[in-house]
Design a protein around this motif. Structure first.
Motif, PDB file in Angstrom:
ATOM      1  N   ALA A  56      23.287   1.133   0.587  1.00 20.83           N
ATOM      2  CA  ALA A  56      23.662   1.548  -0.759  1.00 20.83           C
ATOM      3  C   ALA A  56      24.936   0.811  -1.139  1.00 20.83           C
ATOM      4  O   ALA A  56      25.829   0.629  -0.304  1.00 20.83           O
ATOM      5  CB  ALA A  56      23.886   3.057  -0.822  1.00 20.83           C
ATOM      6  N   THR A  57      25.032   0.350  -2.389  1.00 24.03           N
ATOM      7  CA  THR A  57      26.235  -0.311  -2.878  1.00 24.03           C
ATOM      8  C   THR A  57      26.617   0.265  -4.240  1.00 24.03           C
ATOM      9  O   THR A  57      25.747   0.648  -5.031  1.00 24.03           O
ATOM     10  CB  THR A  57      26.066  -1.836  -2.997  1.00 24.03           C
ATOM     11  OG1 THR A  57      24.956  -2.114  -3.859  1.00 24.03           O
ATOM     12  CG2 THR A  57      25.818  -2.464  -1.638  1.00 24.03           C
ATOM     13  N   LEU A  58      27.918   0.323  -4.490  1.00 23.20           N
ATOM     14  CA  LEU A  58      28.463   0.723  -5.787  1.00 23.20           C
ATOM     15  C   LEU A  58      29.390  -0.378  -6.269  1.00 23.20           C
ATOM     16  O   LEU A  58      30.298  -0.793  -5.535  1.00 23.20           O
ATOM     17  CB  LEU A  58      29.266   2.021  -5.663  1.00 23.20           C
ATOM     18  CG  LEU A  58      28.531   3.348  -5.715  1.00 23.20           C
ATOM     19  CD1 LEU A  58      29.523   4.487  -5.560  1.00 23.20           C
ATOM     20  CD2 LEU A  58      27.748   3.503  -7.000  1.00 23.20           C
ATOM     21  N   THR A  59      29.179  -0.857  -7.482  1.00 21.76           N
ATOM     22  CA  THR A  59      30.009  -1.922  -8.038  1.00 21.76           C
ATOM     23  C   THR A  59      30.589  -1.463  -9.363  1.00 21.76           C
ATOM     24  O   THR A  59      29.878  -1.429 -10.389  1.00 21.76           O
ATOM     25  CB  THR A  59      29.193  -3.206  -8.237  1.00 21.76           C
ATOM     26  OG1 THR A  59      28.535  -3.555  -7.012  1.00 21.76           O
ATOM     27  CG2 THR A  59      30.099  -4.347  -8.672  1.00 21.76           C
ATOM     28  N   PRO A  60      31.881  -1.076  -9.393  1.00 20.34           N
ATOM     29  CA  PRO A  60      32.477  -0.638 -10.663  1.00 20.34           C
ATOM     30  C   PRO A  60      32.692  -1.831 -11.588  1.00 20.34           C
ATOM     31  O   PRO A  60      33.019  -2.936 -11.143  1.00 20.34           O
ATOM     32  CB  PRO A  60      33.797  -0.019 -10.231  1.00 20.34           C
ATOM     33  CG  PRO A  60      34.137  -0.703  -8.938  1.00 20.34           C
ATOM     34  CD  PRO A  60      32.819  -0.991  -8.268  1.00 20.34           C
ATOM     35  N   LEU A  61      32.505  -1.614 -12.885  1.00 15.15           N
ATOM     36  CA  LEU A  61      32.788  -2.636 -13.881  1.00 15.15           C
ATOM     37  C   LEU A  61      34.249  -2.527 -14.304  1.00 15.15           C
ATOM     38  O   LEU A  61      34.748  -1.428 -14.544  1.00 15.15           O
ATOM     39  CB  LEU A  61      31.883  -2.487 -15.105  1.00 15.15           C
ATOM     40  CG  LEU A  61      30.473  -3.112 -15.008  1.00 15.15           C
ATOM     41  CD1 LEU A  61      29.662  -2.497 -13.886  1.00 15.15           C
ATOM     42  CD2 LEU A  61      29.744  -2.983 -16.341  1.00 15.15           C
ATOM     43  N   ASN A  62      34.942  -3.659 -14.355  1.00 15.29           N
ATOM     44  CA  ASN A  62      36.340  -3.734 -14.809  1.00 15.29           C
ATOM     45  C   ASN A  62      37.289  -2.872 -13.988  1.00 15.29           C
ATOM     46  O   ASN A  62      38.049  -2.060 -14.543  1.00 15.29           O
ATOM     47  CB  ASN A  62      36.438  -3.342 -16.294  1.00 15.29           C
ATOM     48  CG  ASN A  62      35.558  -4.208 -17.182  1.00 15.29           C
ATOM     49  OD1 ASN A  62      35.540  -5.424 -17.040  1.00 15.29           O
ATOM     50  ND2 ASN A  62      34.828  -3.566 -18.088  1.00 15.29           N
ATOM     51  N   PRO A  63      37.289  -3.001 -12.655  1.00 14.02           N
ATOM     52  CA  PRO A  63      38.287  -2.279 -11.862  1.00 14.02           C
ATOM     53  C   PRO A  63      39.668  -2.942 -12.020  1.00 14.02           C
ATOM     54  O   PRO A  63      39.742  -4.093 -12.468  1.00 14.02           O
ATOM     55  CB  PRO A  63      37.758  -2.441 -10.430  1.00 14.02           C
ATOM     56  CG  PRO A  63      37.007  -3.740 -10.456  1.00 14.02           C
ATOM     57  CD  PRO A  63      36.413  -3.844 -11.833  1.00 14.02           C
ATOM     58  N   PRO A  64      40.784  -2.286 -11.673  1.00 15.50           N
ATOM     59  CA  PRO A  64      40.839  -0.895 -11.200  1.00 15.50           C
ATOM     60  C   PRO A  64      40.630   0.095 -12.340  1.00 15.50           C
ATOM     61  O   PRO A  64      40.975  -0.189 -13.493  1.00 15.50           O
ATOM     62  CB  PRO A  64      42.236  -0.787 -10.608  1.00 15.50           C
ATOM     63  CG  PRO A  64      43.041  -1.777 -11.395  1.00 15.50           C
ATOM     64  CD  PRO A  64      42.126  -2.928 -11.686  1.00 15.50           C
ATOM     65  N   THR A 107      23.143   0.529  -6.433  1.00 18.04           N
ATOM     66  CA  THR A 107      21.992  -0.159  -5.838  1.00 18.04           C
ATOM     67  C   THR A 107      21.623   0.464  -4.503  1.00 18.04           C
ATOM     68  O   THR A 107      22.503   0.808  -3.711  1.00 18.04           O
ATOM     69  CB  THR A 107      22.305  -1.656  -5.613  1.00 18.04           C
ATOM     70  OG1 THR A 107      22.640  -2.266  -6.856  1.00 18.04           O
ATOM     71  CG2 THR A 107      21.109  -2.380  -5.005  1.00 18.04           C
ATOM     72  N   VAL A 108      20.332   0.634  -4.266  1.00 19.57           N
ATOM     73  CA  VAL A 108      19.819   0.960  -2.933  1.00 19.57           C
ATOM     74  C   VAL A 108      18.895  -0.168  -2.498  1.00 19.57           C
ATOM     75  O   VAL A 108      18.155  -0.729  -3.313  1.00 19.57           O
ATOM     76  CB  VAL A 108      19.077   2.311  -2.918  1.00 19.57           C
ATOM     77  CG1 VAL A 108      20.048   3.455  -3.147  1.00 19.57           C
ATOM     78  CG2 VAL A 108      17.969   2.356  -3.958  1.00 19.57           C
ATOM     79  N   HIS A 109      18.971  -0.538  -1.217  1.00 25.83           N
ATOM     80  CA  HIS A 109      18.154  -1.642  -0.704  1.00 25.83           C
ATOM     81  C   HIS A 109      17.474  -1.227   0.588  1.00 25.83           C
ATOM     82  O   HIS A 109      18.106  -0.662   1.495  1.00 25.83           O
ATOM     83  CB  HIS A 109      19.011  -2.888  -0.454  1.00 25.83           C
ATOM     84  CG  HIS A 109      18.197  -4.084  -0.064  1.00 25.83           C
ATOM     85  ND1 HIS A 109      17.939  -4.415   1.253  1.00 25.83           N
ATOM     86  CD2 HIS A 109      17.558  -5.015  -0.815  1.00 25.83           C
ATOM     87  CE1 HIS A 109      17.193  -5.500   1.290  1.00 25.83           C
ATOM     88  NE2 HIS A 109      16.951  -5.890   0.052  1.00 25.83           N
ATOM     89  N   ASN A 110      16.189  -1.482   0.679  1.00 23.55           N
ATOM     90  CA  ASN A 110      15.369  -1.152   1.840  1.00 23.55           C
ATOM     91  C   ASN A 110      15.077  -2.416   2.633  1.00 23.55           C
ATOM     92  O   ASN A 110      14.277  -3.252   2.216  1.00 23.55           O
ATOM     93  CB  ASN A 110      14.067  -0.486   1.385  1.00 23.55           C
ATOM     94  CG  ASN A 110      13.098  -0.235   2.516  1.00 23.55           C
ATOM     95  OD1 ASN A 110      13.490  -0.240   3.695  1.00 23.55           O
ATOM     96  ND2 ASN A 110      11.840  -0.010   2.188  1.00 23.55           N
ATOM     97  N   GLY A 111      15.735  -2.566   3.791  1.00 24.75           N
ATOM     98  CA  GLY A 111      15.535  -3.743   4.621  1.00 24.75           C
ATOM     99  C   GLY A 111      14.496  -3.577   5.700  1.00 24.75           C
ATOM    100  O   GLY A 111      14.329  -4.472   6.541  1.00 24.75           O
ATOM    101  N   PRO A 167      10.020  -0.149  -2.150  1.00 26.06           N
ATOM    102  CA  PRO A 167       9.125  -0.933  -1.296  1.00 26.06           C
ATOM    103  C   PRO A 167       9.886  -1.692  -0.216  1.00 26.06           C
ATOM    104  O   PRO A 167      11.095  -1.941  -0.341  1.00 26.06           O
ATOM    105  CB  PRO A 167       8.440  -1.886  -2.281  1.00 26.06           C
ATOM    106  CG  PRO A 167       8.569  -1.223  -3.611  1.00 26.06           C
ATOM    107  CD  PRO A 167       9.869  -0.486  -3.576  1.00 26.06           C
ATOM    108  N   ALA A 168       9.187  -2.081   0.834  1.00 26.41           N
ATOM    109  CA  ALA A 168       9.789  -2.820   1.944  1.00 26.41           C
ATOM    110  C   ALA A 168      10.441  -4.104   1.449  1.00 26.41           C
ATOM    111  O   ALA A 168       9.887  -4.838   0.634  1.00 26.41           O
ATOM    112  CB  ALA A 168       8.720  -3.151   2.987  1.00 26.41           C
ATOM    113  N   GLY A 169      11.669  -4.359   1.936  1.00 23.59           N
ATOM    114  CA  GLY A 169      12.354  -5.603   1.644  1.00 23.59           C
ATOM    115  C   GLY A 169      12.840  -5.760   0.221  1.00 23.59           C
ATOM    116  O   GLY A 169      13.145  -6.876  -0.206  1.00 23.59           O
ATOM    117  N   THR A 170      12.935  -4.674  -0.541  1.00 26.57           N
ATOM    118  CA  THR A 170      13.365  -4.760  -1.941  1.00 26.57           C
ATOM    119  C   THR A 170      14.502  -3.793  -2.210  1.00 26.57           C
ATOM    120  O   THR A 170      14.870  -2.972  -1.365  1.00 26.57           O
ATOM    121  CB  THR A 170      12.208  -4.451  -2.909  1.00 26.57           C
ATOM    122  OG1 THR A 170      11.807  -3.082  -2.743  1.00 26.57           O
ATOM    123  CG2 THR A 170      11.008  -5.350  -2.635  1.00 26.57           C
ATOM    124  N   GLY A 171      15.066  -3.898  -3.436  1.00 21.32           N
ATOM    125  CA  GLY A 171      16.145  -3.022  -3.840  1.00 21.32           C
ATOM    126  C   GLY A 171      15.918  -2.470  -5.227  1.00 21.32           C
ATOM    127  O   GLY A 171      14.977  -2.855  -5.937  1.00 21.32           O
TER     128      GLY A 171
END
Length: 427
Positions: A205-213, A228-232, A264-268
């Motif tokens: 799982a990733t979190l990307t804030p816009l315009n930090p801080p 984002t969530v990614h299934n590897g 699905p497998a290998g996707t996010g």
């Protein structure tokens, strides 16, 4: 299997259907064992006698001595603390593991291990119906606190050998493939042994804030982020996605996003979101957390970023809600576009407290609400709400004037969803 008598080889502690626990001493060697029956384990000088005994040896209270954790047919799991030595264990009596919700399954086969990688021993057990039950430890290793029971899953699908005819799951966790995490094995009534490998490190799982801080003004405001969530793995992965907020006092509240995904497998899967922060919230540094897994206490992956609230609104807040909008996750929105009605959000402030604290909760739709407080032994302390409430924000005061200092557990149930957390009374 354990070196029960501390002589350097492995002995056998074995439960049986009549409830006794046998000690088979190895009178051979470590490489050429020869077992002899030394009788039943005792507590208080009397043979331990329950029904369908399933023993596990574990230093339960972290005093350096091996204790006995005993699964059984009644809906409980016993703890026998060793008041003797490691070479000569001695049990006087037993207590039962306390958990919320209480353990209600019968014919339990427990295991105690750090299942979520946080350094704390958790509780898992198989039982007669075949599913595998899990409680995460939110206390300490010496004084575990087990909250939020759920069933272990295989990438979001409940592990279930097939009901009572194929059930009676005898569960064990160990690092089967030697990759540094714990895998799951269970035996079934008809004789098969099943292996589930732990692939949590391949789920991200990733979190990307816009315009930090991010700095929220006194009157409140909002920030945007990509989640984002990614299934590897090589298989589809289901489960829940949700976000939480940790305030400057360490109190966690939420969920602010709640959805159900099947990646699905290998996707996010990525969504752009906007989170509101009310002007009434206190100043200081916060953490915004996203989790993917089985809500609420079994996240497979987690990500976070900080934000700051500069001050508290003094002339009335410009923002007075904590909604999170934007691109919806699957299963998050109703047909009319509103957040699913079974979800509520809760906050406790201050925490720790003395002697009162305010418990606030927000409903996205009219709902029956039940809010109760328990002590760590599972005893009901107070019922704060038990009735119908309209959509919106509500607040109730919890008064601990007549209670001892310590940890107390709150449970908010609304629309079939239950949120559980802890608060600390410090006098």
């Amino acid at each position: 299997m354990v070196d029960w008598d501390e002589d350097g080889d492995t002995d056998l502690i074995c439960g049986e259907s009549d409830g006794h626990v046998h000690y088979f001493q190895n009178i051979g060697t470590a490489t050429n064992p020869s077992l002899t029956n030394r009788g039943h384990l005792q507590a208080g000088g009397i043979d331990i006698d329950t029904y369908l005994a399933c023993p596990v040896i574990q230093d339960w209270n972290e005093d350096g001595k091996k204790d006995l954790v005993l699964g059984q047919d009644p809906a409980s799991i016993r703890i026998y603390l060793n008041v003797g030595t490691n070479a000569q264990p001695l049990f006087n009596t037993y207590s039962e593991i306390q958990a919320l919700p209480p353990i209600s399954q019968i014919k339990n086969s427990p295991d105690v291990a750090d299942l979520n990688g946080d350094g704390l021993k958790d509780l898992a057990f198989g039982w007669w119906q075949g599913t595998c039950i899990y409680y995460a430890n939110s206390g300490t290793n010496a004084a575990p606190v087990f909250l939020n029971q759920h069933q272990l899953t295989c990438l979001g699908t409940i592990i279930d050998p097939g009901g009572t005819s194929d059930g009676w799951t005898h569960l064990e966790t160990n690092d089967w493939d030697e990759d540094g995490d714990r895998d799951l094995l269970y035996g079934q009534w008809q004789g098969t042994v099943n292996l589930y490998l732990n692939v949590t490190d391949e789920l991200q799982a990733t979190l990307t804030p816009l315009n930090p801080p991010i700095v929220i003004p006194a009157q409140g405001g909002s920030f945007s982020f990509n989640g984002t969530v990614h299934n590897g793995t090589a298989w589809p992965a289901g489960g829940n996605v949700w976000t939480m907020i940790v305030d400057p006092n360490g109190q966690q509240s939420g969920p602010y996003v709640m959805g159900t995904v099947n990646v699905p497998a290998g996707t996010g899967l990525t969504r752009l979101r906007v989170q509101n922060i009310p002007g009434t919230w206190p100043s200081g540094q916060y953490q915004y957390i996203a989790r993917w897994g089985v809500y609420p206490s079994a996240p497979w992956a987690e990500a976070s970023f900080p934000f700051v609230k500069s001050a508290v609104a003094t002339n009335g807040p410009a923002v007075n809600d904590w909604t999170c909008s934007g691109e919806p996750f699957p299963g998050e929105m109703e047909a009319n576009g509103s957040v699913a009605s079974q979800y509520a959000m809760i906050g406790v402030y201050p925490n720790p407290f003395n002697p009162t604290t305010a418990i606030s909760y927000q409903l996205s739709a009219n709902s029956f609400v039940n809010l109760k407080v328990y002590d760590t032994a599972g005893r009901l302390v107070a019922t704060l709400v038990d009735g119908y409430r309209v959509a919106g924000t509500h607040e109730v005061t919890f008064d601990g004037s007549n209670l001892a200092s310590g940890v107390y557990l709150y449970t908010l149930t609304t629309g079939g969803n239950t949120l559980t957390g802890k608060m600390v009374l410090m006098k």
